[in-house]
Design a protein around this motif. Sequence first.
Motif, PDB file in Angstrom:
ATOM      1  N   ASP A 261      -2.449  -1.076   9.692  1.00 63.35           N
ATOM      2  CA  ASP A 261      -1.890  -0.171   8.689  1.00 63.35           C
ATOM      3  C   ASP A 261      -2.959   0.848   8.309  1.00 63.35           C
ATOM      4  OD1 ASP A 261       0.800  -0.696   6.691  1.00 63.35           O
ATOM      5  OD2 ASP A 261      -0.653   0.817   6.034  1.00 63.35           O
TER       6      ASP A 261
ATOM      7  N   VAL B 179      10.604   1.430  15.880  1.00 63.65           N
ATOM      8  CA  VAL B 179      11.473   1.444  14.712  1.00 63.65           C
ATOM      9  C   VAL B 179      11.973   2.868  14.493  1.00 63.65           C
ATOM     10  CG1 VAL B 179      11.684   0.928  12.265  1.00 63.65           C
ATOM     11  CG2 VAL B 179      10.288  -0.539  13.725  1.00 63.65           C
TER      12      VAL B 179
ATOM     13  N   LYS C 115      13.542  10.464  13.996  1.00 62.35           N
ATOM     14  CA  LYS C 115      14.120   9.175  14.382  1.00 62.35           C
ATOM     15  C   LYS C 115      14.984   9.308  15.631  1.00 62.35           C
ATOM     16  CE  LYS C 115      12.054   6.783  11.342  1.00 62.35           C
ATOM     17  NZ  LYS C 115      11.017   5.819  11.772  1.00 62.35           N
TER      18      LYS C 115
ATOM     19  N   PRO D  59      17.658   0.507  11.548  1.00 62.33           N
ATOM     20  CA  PRO D  59      18.179   0.018  10.265  1.00 62.33           C
ATOM     21  C   PRO D  59      18.789   1.162   9.468  1.00 62.33           C
ATOM     22  CG  PRO D  59      15.779  -0.318  10.487  1.00 62.33           C
ATOM     23  CD  PRO D  59      16.203   0.649  11.535  1.00 62.33           C
ATOM     24  N   ALA D  60      19.734   0.806   8.559  1.00 63.06           N
ATOM     25  CA  ALA D  60      20.164   1.785   7.549  1.00 63.06           C
ATOM     26  C   ALA D  60      19.281   1.550   6.318  1.00 63.06           C
ATOM     27  CB  ALA D  60      21.638   1.631   7.256  1.00 63.06           C
TER      28      ALA D  60
ATOM     29  N   ASN E 150       6.099   0.576  14.112  1.00 59.19           N
ATOM     30  CA  ASN E 150       6.931   0.566  12.911  1.00 59.19           C
ATOM     31  C   ASN E 150       6.491   1.585  11.863  1.00 59.19           C
ATOM     32  OD1 ASN E 150       8.526  -0.805  10.574  1.00 59.19           O
ATOM     33  ND2 ASN E 150       6.370  -0.998   9.963  1.00 59.19           N
TER      34      ASN E 150
ATOM     35  N   VAL F  82      17.219  -0.281   3.635  1.00 55.74           N
ATOM     36  CA  VAL F  82      16.653  -1.575   3.235  1.00 55.74           C
ATOM     37  C   VAL F  82      15.569  -1.336   2.185  1.00 55.74           C
ATOM     38  CG1 VAL F  82      17.241  -2.912   5.285  1.00 55.74           C
ATOM     39  CG2 VAL F  82      15.173  -1.545   5.283  1.00 55.74           C
TER      40      VAL F  82
ATOM     41  N   GLY G 200       2.027  -0.380  10.562  1.00 55.91           N
ATOM     42  CA  GLY G 200       2.671  -0.279   9.254  1.00 55.91           C
ATOM     43  C   GLY G 200       3.000  -1.675   8.726  1.00 55.91           C
TER      44      GLY G 200
ATOM     45  N   ASP H  43       9.060   0.412   0.298  1.00 56.76           N
ATOM     46  CA  ASP H  43       8.375   1.458  -0.476  1.00 56.76           C
ATOM     47  C   ASP H  43       8.612   2.857   0.081  1.00 56.76           C
ATOM     48  OD1 ASP H  43       7.421  -0.472  -2.075  1.00 56.76           O
ATOM     49  OD2 ASP H  43       5.414  -0.563  -1.164  1.00 56.76           O
TER      50      ASP H  43
ATOM     51  N   VAL I  88      -5.747   1.529  10.874  1.00 57.30           N
ATOM     52  CA  VAL I  88      -5.564   2.607  11.851  1.00 57.30           C
ATOM     53  C   VAL I  88      -4.528   3.598  11.341  1.00 57.30           C
ATOM     54  CG1 VAL I  88      -3.751   1.487  13.236  1.00 57.30           C
ATOM     55  CG2 VAL I  88      -5.246   3.128  14.312  1.00 57.30           C
ATOM     56  N   ASP I  89      -4.784   4.865  11.644  1.00 55.76           N
ATOM     57  CA  ASP I  89      -3.815   5.921  11.355  1.00 55.76           C
ATOM     58  C   ASP I  89      -3.065   6.175  12.664  1.00 55.76           C
ATOM     59  OD1 ASP I  89      -2.403   8.213  10.934  1.00 55.76           O
ATOM     60  OD2 ASP I  89      -4.075   9.357  10.082  1.00 55.76           O
ATOM     61  N   VAL I  90      -1.787   5.800  12.713  1.00 54.16           N
ATOM     62  CA  VAL I  90      -1.055   5.890  13.988  1.00 54.16           C
ATOM     63  C   VAL I  90      -0.920   7.318  14.500  1.00 54.16           C
ATOM     64  CG1 VAL I  90       0.278   3.768  13.625  1.00 54.16           C
ATOM     65  CG2 VAL I  90       1.232   5.960  12.884  1.00 54.16           C
TER      66      VAL I  90
ATOM     67  N   SER J 222       7.298   6.524  -1.571  1.00 53.28           N
ATOM     68  CA  SER J 222       6.185   7.319  -1.036  1.00 53.28           C
ATOM     69  C   SER J 222       6.685   8.549  -0.272  1.00 53.28           C
ATOM     70  CB  SER J 222       5.308   6.434  -0.143  1.00 53.28           C
ATOM     71  OG  SER J 222       6.110   5.824   0.832  1.00 53.28           O
TER      72      SER J 222
HETATM   73  N1  NAD Z   1      13.477   1.262   4.483  1.00 58.35           N
HETATM   74  C1  NAD Z   1      14.507   1.742   5.100  1.00 58.35           C
HETATM   75  O1  NAD Z   1      15.612   1.837   4.556  1.00 58.35           O
HETATM   76  C2  NAD Z   1      14.372   2.167   6.522  1.00 58.35           C
HETATM   77  C3  NAD Z   1      15.531   2.454   7.244  1.00 58.35           C
HETATM   78  C4  NAD Z   1      15.417   2.839   8.559  1.00 58.35           C
HETATM   79  C5  NAD Z   1      14.191   2.931   9.158  1.00 58.35           C
HETATM   80  N2  NAD Z   1      13.067   2.654   8.442  1.00 58.35           N
HETATM   81  C6  NAD Z   1      11.797   2.782   9.139  1.00 58.35           C
HETATM   82  O2  NAD Z   1      11.081   1.558   9.035  1.00 58.35           O
HETATM   83  C7  NAD Z   1       9.711   1.806   9.212  1.00 58.35           C
HETATM   84  C8  NAD Z   1       8.941   1.055   8.144  1.00 58.35           C
HETATM   85  O3  NAD Z   1       9.183   1.629   6.902  1.00 58.35           O
HETATM   86  P1  NAD Z   1       9.416   0.800   5.570  1.00 58.35           P
HETATM   87  O4  NAD Z   1      10.773   1.112   5.131  1.00 58.35           O
HETATM   88  O5  NAD Z   1       9.016  -0.598   5.764  1.00 58.35           O
HETATM   89  O6  NAD Z   1       8.427   1.603   4.612  1.00 58.35           O
HETATM   90  P2  NAD Z   1       7.128   1.192   3.808  1.00 58.35           P
HETATM   91  O7  NAD Z   1       6.667   2.442   3.162  1.00 58.35           O
HETATM   92  O8  NAD Z   1       7.397   0.010   2.944  1.00 58.35           O
HETATM   93  O9  NAD Z   1       6.096   0.771   4.918  1.00 58.35           O
HETATM   94  C9  NAD Z   1       5.502   1.699   5.800  1.00 58.35           C
HETATM   95  C10 NAD Z   1       4.103   1.229   6.125  1.00 58.35           C
HETATM   96  O10 NAD Z   1       3.563   2.138   7.080  1.00 58.35           O
HETATM   97  C11 NAD Z   1       2.238   2.469   6.699  1.00 58.35           C
HETATM   98  N3  NAD Z   1       1.887   3.778   7.215  1.00 58.35           N
HETATM   99  C12 NAD Z   1       2.340   4.984   6.804  1.00 58.35           C
HETATM  100  N4  NAD Z   1       1.748   5.956   7.501  1.00 58.35           N
HETATM  101  C13 NAD Z   1       0.921   5.352   8.383  1.00 58.35           C
HETATM  102  C14 NAD Z   1       0.027   5.838   9.361  1.00 58.35           C
HETATM  103  N5  NAD Z   1      -0.137   7.155   9.583  1.00 58.35           N
HETATM  104  N6  NAD Z   1      -0.670   4.944  10.091  1.00 58.35           N
HETATM  105  C15 NAD Z   1      -0.530   3.618   9.869  1.00 58.35           C
HETATM  106  N7  NAD Z   1       0.277   3.114   8.926  1.00 58.35           N
HETATM  107  C16 NAD Z   1       1.000   3.970   8.193  1.00 58.35           C
HETATM  108  C17 NAD Z   1       2.260   2.449   5.195  1.00 58.35           C
HETATM  109  O11 NAD Z   1       0.940   2.283   4.668  1.00 58.35           O
HETATM  110  C18 NAD Z   1       3.173   1.269   4.915  1.00 58.35           C
HETATM  111  O12 NAD Z   1       2.424   0.071   4.825  1.00 58.35           O
HETATM  112  C19 NAD Z   1       9.552   3.321   9.157  1.00 58.35           C
HETATM  113  O13 NAD Z   1       9.398   3.804  10.473  1.00 58.35           O
HETATM  114  C20 NAD Z   1      10.843   3.789   8.558  1.00 58.35           C
HETATM  115  O14 NAD Z   1      11.154   5.084   8.913  1.00 58.35           O
HETATM  116  C21 NAD Z   1      13.145   2.274   7.154  1.00 58.35           C
END
Ligand code: NAD
Length: 483
Positions: A254, A353, A372, A398-399, A302, A401, A230, A404, A274-276, A408
């Motif tokens: 990603d 994450v 989570k 994280p809380a 992540n 942040v 990601g 995107d 890659v699709d995780v 999405s």
């Molecule tokens: N943003 C927040 O407030 C927050 C808080 C706590 C935890 N998180 C966690 O942080 C992590 C990152 O999220 P983010 O906030 O940066 O979001 P984001 O949407 O900005 O980024 C997520 C990335 O993961 C990629 N992705 C999604 N599905 C995928 C898949 N199947 N295979 C590979 N890549 C994939 C997306 O293309 C994107 O680039 C997540 O696990 C999210 O749950 C985010």
Amino acid sequence: MERLAADLRAVVDEVSPGTPVHLLAHDWGSTQAWHAVTHGALDGRVASFTSISGPAREHVAAFYRRARRRDRLRQALASWYMLLFRAPVLPELGWRSGLIGAVMSRRAGVPRPRTADAVRGLELYRENIGGPVGAPVRTDVPVQVLAPADDPFVTPALQTQIAPYVDDLRVRTVPGGHWLPRERPDVVARCVRELAAHVDGAAETPSLRRARAVAKGVGRWVGRVVVVTGAGSGIGRAVAHAFGRRGALVVAADLNLATAQETAFETGGLAYEVDVSDGAAMAAFADRVAAEAGVPDVVVNNAGIAVSGPFADTGVEDWEAILDVNLWGVIHGCRLFGAQLREHGEGGHIVNVASAAAFTPVAGLPAYCTTKSAVLMLSECLRAELAGQGIGVTALCPAFVPTDIVSSARMVGVDESTASEQRRSANALILRRNYPLSKVAERVVRAVERDVALAPVTPEAHVALALSRLTPGLLRAAARIGQ
Ligand SMILES: NC(=O)c1ccc[n+]([C@@H]2O[C@H](COP(=O)([O-])OP(=O)(O)OC[C@H]3O[C@@H](n4cnc5c(N)ncnc54)[C@H](O)[C@@H]3O)[C@@H](O)[C@H]2O)c1
């Protein structure tokens, strides 16, 4: 030393009269080999030298003159037995009575030596320690040091701070104790094979390249391999930047190849699509990473998505979608890269994450919170399992942040216009809070460096964690707000 070096020369001439040898030596054998390599006995006869827990005497003397006080003190404490071994009569009594054997085998975890061998071995200490030694002698023989991280007698600092004296040096700190060749013969053999093959003309493996960068001692992360899933957006991209800035080779993966490529371009790393959630695709990805970048030092699982809406409206498909990415994605990452790290035997770290949602129930967010929470528990269990192998596991929580993820997110149980309104107001809230992504990323680096089990990020996450432990009832009441 001269006689031991001459013995070694005789052995080398006998086993390989025509061609130089690849030398692997441990403990006193290594100290003796250093002497033979640097004082002429083996001139032109050594193609490569791998040293484990046995520094040159000159290196020891230089270490006590130049190393940081903390390192010197630690080594001096580890060398307590040397004073004893050089005393008259006492050590013989100690070995014959079984006392030293009991203490040493408890500390080092190996069977006791035969008493006759141990008593004869005392002469090594009496003859070769404490007398005058000169300055370290430079060598152009390719050298690799395998320093066991938990060696109770020879600290990694003593073995590895030798770059000024070796033209072509590689350093690996390997999880394990003093008797590494017994504990992990497979790892020792692989390391020697890699160096021998390279010196004999094969390409340098990624892990050898890394060991060469580590030897130069230009920061902990230079040459290390960090995989981030990601990595094309948000937290993943910020984490990639933080490690990239420190000189690590970032593997940015990603679902969206174009955004992964941007991250790779910005960090000087590699991009993979890659699709995780796809186990087969993840297996192929892990194989490619090992072949093209090397077994990683750090894996950041992540990639994640969000599903928002009440349980009653969350359909099976919604559950499957989020479980597949948020939980299975992490499981695949841990399974595949965890196996690589274990087999490689040079330690490492996995960051999963999770989220503050892992310990904060929220009405209207059951699917996300559940995934989570599962990631948090998976991380805790895995941490316990991998602790003995020098592999750390961190759950990052994280809380809010600004990324995107809300834009999405799947919003269930509402029509499209309500969904966009919900996204808009959630984003506005998060943007007003505006917690810097760079701080999240720095937290990840620190958590890895300090091997932290659970890393809340943002003050809200810290408060939520404290409340979940001290007054869970309060969080349960808060979870109902908005219902
Ligand atoms: N943003 C927040 O407030 C927050 C808080 C706590 C935890 N998180 C966690 O942080 C992590 C990152 O999220 P983010 O906030 O940066 O979001 P984001 O949407 O900005 O980024 C997520 C990335 O993961 C990629 N992705 C999604 N599905 C995928 C898949 N199947 N295979 C590979 N890549 C994939 C997306 O293309 C994107 O680039 C997540 O696990 C999210 O749950 C985010």
